[in-house]
Design a protein around this motif. Structure first.
Motif, PDB file in Angstrom:
ATOM      1  N   ILE A 154      32.742  60.318  22.335  1.00  0.00           N
ATOM      2  CA  ILE A 154      31.365  60.009  21.982  1.00  0.00           C
ATOM      3  C   ILE A 154      30.798  58.975  22.944  1.00  0.00           C
ATOM      4  CG2 ILE A 154      31.661  60.584  19.541  1.00  0.00           C
ATOM      5  CD1 ILE A 154      31.862  57.584  18.958  1.00  0.00           C
ATOM      6  N   LYS A 155      29.532  59.114  23.248  1.00  0.00           N
ATOM      7  CA  LYS A 155      28.829  58.113  24.038  1.00  0.00           C
ATOM      8  C   LYS A 155      27.356  58.180  23.683  1.00  0.00           C
ATOM      9  CE  LYS A 155      28.569  61.062  28.196  1.00  0.00           C
ATOM     10  NZ  LYS A 155      28.859  61.097  29.645  1.00  0.00           N
ATOM     11  N   GLY A 156      26.572  57.326  24.309  1.00  0.00           N
ATOM     12  CA  GLY A 156      25.157  57.305  23.995  1.00  0.00           C
ATOM     13  C   GLY A 156      24.909  57.004  22.535  1.00  0.00           C
ATOM     14  N   GLU A 157      23.930  57.695  21.954  1.00  0.00           N
ATOM     15  CA  GLU A 157      23.539  57.416  20.576  1.00  0.00           C
ATOM     16  C   GLU A 157      24.641  57.746  19.584  1.00  0.00           C
ATOM     17  OE1 GLU A 157      19.739  58.239  17.608  1.00  0.00           O
ATOM     18  OE2 GLU A 157      19.754  59.042  19.650  1.00  0.00           O
ATOM     19  N   GLN A 158      25.522  58.695  19.932  1.00  0.00           N
ATOM     20  CA  GLN A 158      26.632  59.022  19.028  1.00  0.00           C
ATOM     21  C   GLN A 158      27.517  57.805  18.780  1.00  0.00           C
ATOM     22  OE1 GLN A 158      28.587  62.478  20.854  1.00  0.00           O
ATOM     23  NE2 GLN A 158      28.021  63.645  19.023  1.00  0.00           N
ATOM     24  N   ALA A 159      27.735  56.999  19.821  1.00  0.00           N
ATOM     25  CA  ALA A 159      28.569  55.805  19.668  1.00  0.00           C
ATOM     26  C   ALA A 159      27.942  54.846  18.670  1.00  0.00           C
ATOM     27  CB  ALA A 159      28.766  55.122  21.024  1.00  0.00           C
ATOM     28  N   LEU A 160      26.636  54.668  18.760  1.00  0.00           N
ATOM     29  CA  LEU A 160      25.938  53.795  17.820  1.00  0.00           C
ATOM     30  C   LEU A 160      26.020  54.351  16.406  1.00  0.00           C
ATOM     31  CD1 LEU A 160      24.113  51.352  17.290  1.00  0.00           C
ATOM     32  CD2 LEU A 160      22.152  52.808  17.823  1.00  0.00           C
ATOM     33  N   GLN A 161      25.848  55.664  16.267  1.00  0.00           N
ATOM     34  CA  GLN A 161      25.941  56.288  14.948  1.00  0.00           C
ATOM     35  C   GLN A 161      27.321  56.066  14.338  1.00  0.00           C
ATOM     36  OE1 GLN A 161      24.865  60.177  16.379  1.00  0.00           O
ATOM     37  NE2 GLN A 161      22.849  60.126  15.409  1.00  0.00           N
ATOM     38  N   TRP A 162      28.348  56.188  15.147  1.00  0.00           N
ATOM     39  CA  TRP A 162      29.718  55.980  14.659  1.00  0.00           C
ATOM     40  C   TRP A 162      29.901  54.557  14.137  1.00  0.00           C
ATOM     41  CZ3 TRP A 162      34.198  58.872  14.078  1.00  0.00           C
ATOM     42  CH2 TRP A 162      35.373  58.147  13.879  1.00  0.00           C
ATOM     43  N   LEU A 163      29.418  53.589  14.882  1.00  0.00           N
ATOM     44  CA  LEU A 163      29.626  52.189  14.500  1.00  0.00           C
ATOM     45  C   LEU A 163      28.798  51.801  13.272  1.00  0.00           C
ATOM     46  CD1 LEU A 163      29.643  50.588  18.063  1.00  0.00           C
ATOM     47  CD2 LEU A 163      31.595  50.864  16.540  1.00  0.00           C
ATOM     48  N   ARG A 164      27.677  52.478  13.050  1.00  0.00           N
ATOM     49  CA  ARG A 164      26.816  52.135  11.924  1.00  0.00           C
ATOM     50  C   ARG A 164      27.146  52.931  10.664  1.00  0.00           C
ATOM     51  NH1 ARG A 164      20.767  52.655  13.048  1.00  0.00           N
ATOM     52  NH2 ARG A 164      20.641  51.200  11.315  1.00  0.00           N
ATOM     53  N   MET A 165      27.839  54.046  10.817  1.00  0.00           N
ATOM     54  CA  MET A 165      28.077  54.965   9.691  1.00  0.00           C
ATOM     55  C   MET A 165      28.947  54.315   8.615  1.00  0.00           C
ATOM     56  SD  MET A 165      29.129  58.938  10.047  1.00  0.00           S
ATOM     57  CE  MET A 165      30.597  58.577  11.021  1.00  0.00           C
ATOM     58  N   ARG A 166      28.524  54.505   7.382  1.00  0.00           N
ATOM     59  CA  ARG A 166      29.260  53.925   6.253  1.00  0.00           C
ATOM     60  C   ARG A 166      29.647  54.976   5.216  1.00  0.00           C
ATOM     61  NH1 ARG A 166      27.360  49.316   1.850  1.00  0.00           N
ATOM     62  NH2 ARG A 166      28.657  50.094   0.182  1.00  0.00           N
ATOM     63  N   ASP A 167      28.689  55.806   4.824  1.00  0.00           N
ATOM     64  CA  ASP A 167      28.927  56.743   3.719  1.00  0.00           C
ATOM     65  C   ASP A 167      30.041  57.728   4.016  1.00  0.00           C
ATOM     66  OD1 ASP A 167      26.798  55.936   1.786  1.00  0.00           O
ATOM     67  OD2 ASP A 167      25.527  56.427   3.494  1.00  0.00           O
ATOM     68  N   ALA A 168      30.233  58.055   5.290  1.00  0.00           N
ATOM     69  CA  ALA A 168      31.294  58.999   5.639  1.00  0.00           C
ATOM     70  C   ALA A 168      32.666  58.470   5.265  1.00  0.00           C
ATOM     71  CB  ALA A 168      31.249  59.305   7.138  1.00  0.00           C
ATOM     72  N   TRP A 169      32.796  57.152   5.205  1.00  0.00           N
ATOM     73  CA  TRP A 169      34.109  56.549   4.901  1.00  0.00           C
ATOM     74  C   TRP A 169      34.192  56.087   3.455  1.00  0.00           C
ATOM     75  CZ3 TRP A 169      35.010  58.730   9.047  1.00  0.00           C
ATOM     76  CH2 TRP A 169      34.354  58.473  10.243  1.00  0.00           C
ATOM     77  N   GLY A 170      33.069  56.067   2.749  1.00  0.00           N
ATOM     78  CA  GLY A 170      33.100  55.701   1.339  1.00  0.00           C
ATOM     79  C   GLY A 170      32.643  54.295   1.043  1.00  0.00           C
ATOM     80  N   ASP A 171      32.831  53.350   1.989  1.00  0.00           N
ATOM     81  CA  ASP A 171      32.431  51.970   1.731  1.00  0.00           C
ATOM     82  C   ASP A 171      32.375  51.190   3.041  1.00  0.00           C
ATOM     83  OD1 ASP A 171      35.120  51.427   2.382  1.00  0.00           O
ATOM     84  OD2 ASP A 171      35.727  51.367   0.294  1.00  0.00           O
ATOM     85  N   ASP A 172      32.014  49.907   2.911  1.00  0.00           N
ATOM     86  CA  ASP A 172      31.867  49.048   4.084  1.00  0.00           C
ATOM     87  C   ASP A 172      33.213  48.718   4.713  1.00  0.00           C
ATOM     88  OD1 ASP A 172      29.861  47.812   5.681  1.00  0.00           O
ATOM     89  OD2 ASP A 172      30.506  45.859   4.946  1.00  0.00           O
ATOM     90  N   ILE A 173      34.276  48.730   3.922  1.00  0.00           N
ATOM     91  CA  ILE A 173      35.612  48.470   4.473  1.00  0.00           C
ATOM     92  C   ILE A 173      35.999  49.602   5.421  1.00  0.00           C
ATOM     93  CG2 ILE A 173      38.042  48.119   3.903  1.00  0.00           C
ATOM     94  CD1 ILE A 173      37.114  47.013   1.200  1.00  0.00           C
ATOM     95  N   GLY A 174      35.650  50.835   5.034  1.00  0.00           N
ATOM     96  CA  GLY A 174      35.908  51.963   5.908  1.00  0.00           C
ATOM     97  C   GLY A 174      35.149  51.846   7.218  1.00  0.00           C
ATOM     98  N   ARG A 175      33.940  51.306   7.140  1.00  0.00           N
ATOM     99  CA  ARG A 175      33.151  51.139   8.366  1.00  0.00           C
ATOM    100  C   ARG A 175      33.846  50.175   9.327  1.00  0.00           C
ATOM    101  NH1 ARG A 175      26.905  50.202   8.028  1.00  0.00           N
ATOM    102  NH2 ARG A 175      27.507  48.823   6.330  1.00  0.00           N
ATOM    103  N   THR A 176      34.399  49.081   8.813  1.00  0.00           N
ATOM    104  CA  THR A 176      35.084  48.136   9.713  1.00  0.00           C
ATOM    105  C   THR A 176      36.316  48.789  10.343  1.00  0.00           C
ATOM    106  OG1 THR A 176      36.433  47.156   7.935  1.00  0.00           O
ATOM    107  CG2 THR A 176      34.292  46.143   8.380  1.00  0.00           C
ATOM    108  N   LYS A 177      37.001  49.660   9.602  1.00  0.00           N
ATOM    109  CA  LYS A 177      38.148  50.373  10.182  1.00  0.00           C
ATOM    110  C   LYS A 177      37.692  51.289  11.311  1.00  0.00           C
ATOM    111  CE  LYS A 177      41.009  50.395   5.975  1.00  0.00           C
ATOM    112  NZ  LYS A 177      41.653  51.250   4.938  1.00  0.00           N
TER     113      LYS A 177
END
Length: 546
Positions: A251-274
């Motif tokens: 991933i690069k460009g906007e996809q990289a930003l989407q990955w770092l900001r995404m939360r719901d895909a992991w279930g919670d904010d702890i998943g986002r930090t992982k």
């Protein structure tokens, strides 16, 4: 003797070949003298041209250096009243590096507005949605990246604006990402100092556009999901619109930003930090794998990308200083770069918010202060970052012993006075004692100025004093029996200016409490060399598989 013909179009005199008989004509001599003068003239011209080229090159390099420096924004390191403890130098005179890494959702530029997708938010101050402390050991053999989720409720200290004209009063139980609007990254750093009790050397903050351009500069970052993923955006619900197939994608460009900001895909904010840790670890591997740090072209692209969206504290707002800092970081092996998220619990006041699991997070801060390797690999008999703290005995006389018998904490009256020089310390420690069950703890004025923290107790109150000392991690030499008062008195000295656990490196007589040598059992950690990690998708809400 064989005659030597001059080259075509050249007389024997012009050729520099002597005439037969070994004699040189006057015409030849003059020509040769002129040739020497001409040669010297061309040498001078060539040298001058080379000198001009070098000067021009140096000038261009200097201008580019100044250009990169001009890209960097900077500010004061600590805009709060919190003060942390420094780790003592090792035998070689080296000290650890603590660098706070901040990612902001600021829409302060057209590029950031486009990426953030909320033009009506362009005027509001950014929030620090990504926060992690990078600790690099004194000997530069290991490092750790420690995150606190953005939804975590913490106490933010008093901060002031960069120009000193605005003061933001201290707040309690506030989301940690709200520290940034209260003065800038210097207040975020101050909040971490208050939480950890550590002195933090520097901060680095990057915005949306910086994440995108840096991902492009390294040619993409590999990430992995365990199933097809579509984080479809829905108004009023959320989503990033990131779509990835099962397995590994670059991933690069906007996809990289989407990955770092995404939360719901992991279930919670702890998943986002992982997910953020997985991304950063992969970027570290990419930088080392594709030679970006040694290839001039890639390095220039990275430098442009990083500096245009980078804000740092003033002491390192210079390309050379950042490069030197990067050299320190590059020396740490990927297999000894550990990532983790601090242990948290659901906040009692709000099921959508988190609070730090104090006992376990304090254990992590003590390890960092003592520069104990998070991965445990350099410890004899260490088994990595698993298991709880050692339950072995402490050296005699260095720490307060556990109470010999159970006591009723709620009946123990203790007053707390601030003599540390830092603000609000009496209230902070009083609140910590009440949270630990000492309901009769009260903060009182006075205290003056004292170097050492002392807990004074009366005759027959040894068990109560030891219970308080255990709750606050006070060393044994901070306890003093005096008189027959039924109220214990705790005076906070300048050896304890932040945090609610007494710092491991201190002690009223210089003694030190041994730091834990393992992470708490509640902590999950990974290392940057792990290229097999894959995020588990939580197919709930507006997450779609395909």
């Amino acid at each position: 003797m064989t005659n030597v013909e001059p080259m075509s179009g050249e007389s024997s005199a012009d050729s520099g070949i002597p005439e037969l008989g070994g004699r040189t004509s006057a015409r030849q001599a003059a020509a040769r003298q002129g040739g020497r003068k001409g040669g010297r003239r061309w040498i001078r011209i060539t040298a001058a041209a080379l000198g001009l080229t070098l000067v021009a090159g140096c000038g261009a390099a200097y201008l580019y250096y100044q250009h990169l420096n001009g890209n960097i924004q900077s500010g004061s390191k600590n805009l709060s009243d919190a003060k942390g403890s420094k780790t003592a130098p090792n035998a070689a005179g080296q000290t650890p590096l603590n660098i706070l890494l901040i990612g902001t959702d600021s829409r302060g530029s057209a590029a950031n507005v486009a990426l953030g997708g909320a033009a009506d938010d362009a005027g509001r101050p950014g929030l620090a949605d990504v926060q992690m402390l990078l600790h690099v050991s004194a000997d530069r053999t290991n490092a750790s990246m420690i995150s606190i989720p953005r939804d975590t409720l913490v106490d933010i200290p008093t901060c002031h604006s960069e120009d000193g004209k605005t003061t933001y009063p201290a707040t309690k139980h506030t989301m940690i990402n709200e520290a940034l609007p209260r003065g800038g990254p210097g207040c975020v750093l101050g909040t971490w100092v208050k939480l950890t009790g550590l002195d933090i050397d520097h901060y680095m903050m990057v915005d949306f556009a910086g994440v995108v351009s840096m991902a492009d500069a390294v040619g993409g970052v590999p990430v992995c999901v365990n199933m097809n993923l579509y984080d479809r955006y829905q108004p009023g619900v959320g989503g990033t619109d990131l779509k990835l197939p099962k397995g590994t994608s670059y991933i690069k460009g906007e996809q990289a930003l989407q990955w770092l900001r995404m939360r719901d895909a992991w279930g919670d904010d702890i998943g986002r930090t992982k997910a953020q840790h997985l991304y950063l670890s992969a970027m570290i591997r990419q930088l080392k794998k594709n030679g970006s740090l040694s290839d001039p072209g890639r390095l220039m692209s990275l430098a442009e990308a990083a500096t245009k969206s980078l804000t740092v504290d003033k002491p390192i707002a210079d390309i050379k200083k950042l490069y030197d800092l990067g050299s320190d970081l590059r020396s740490v092996p990927t297999e000894r770069t550990t990532s983790l998220t601090v242990p948290v619990d659901t906040a009692p006041s709000d099921p959508d918010r988190l609070v730090l699991h104090k006992q376990d997070t304090d254990q992590i801060w003590k390890m960092l202060l003592a520069d104990t390797p998070i991965d445990g690999k350099s410890l004899k008999g260490g088994d990595g970052a698993s298991g709880g703290a050692s339950a072995g005995p402490s050296p005699s006389g260095t720490t307060a012993a556990a109470p010999a018998r159970e006591i009723n904490k709620g009946s123990v009256a203790v007053t707390v006075q601030n003599a540390s020089g830092a603000t609000a310390r009496a209230t902070e420690i009083k609140d910590a004692l009440i949270e630990a069950g000492f309901g009769k703890a009260t903060a009182i004025g006075g205290g003056g100025s004292e170097e050492s923290t002392v807990l004074t107790y009366g005759s027959g109150q040894s068990a109560q004093a030891q219970a308080i000392a255990t709750a606050l991690d006070l060393p044994a030499d901070a306890l003093k029996e005096s008189g027959s008062s039924r109220t214990l008195s705790l005076v906070i000295g300048s050896d304890w200016t932040s945090g609610t656990s007494y710092p491991a490196s201190g002690g009223a007589s210089g003694s030190a409490k041994p730091a834990p040598n393992k992470l708490p059992k509640s902590v999950e950690s990974t290392t940057a060399d792990d290229d097999k990690s894959c995020m588990t998708v939580n197919p709930q809400g507006h997450i779609y598989t395909y």
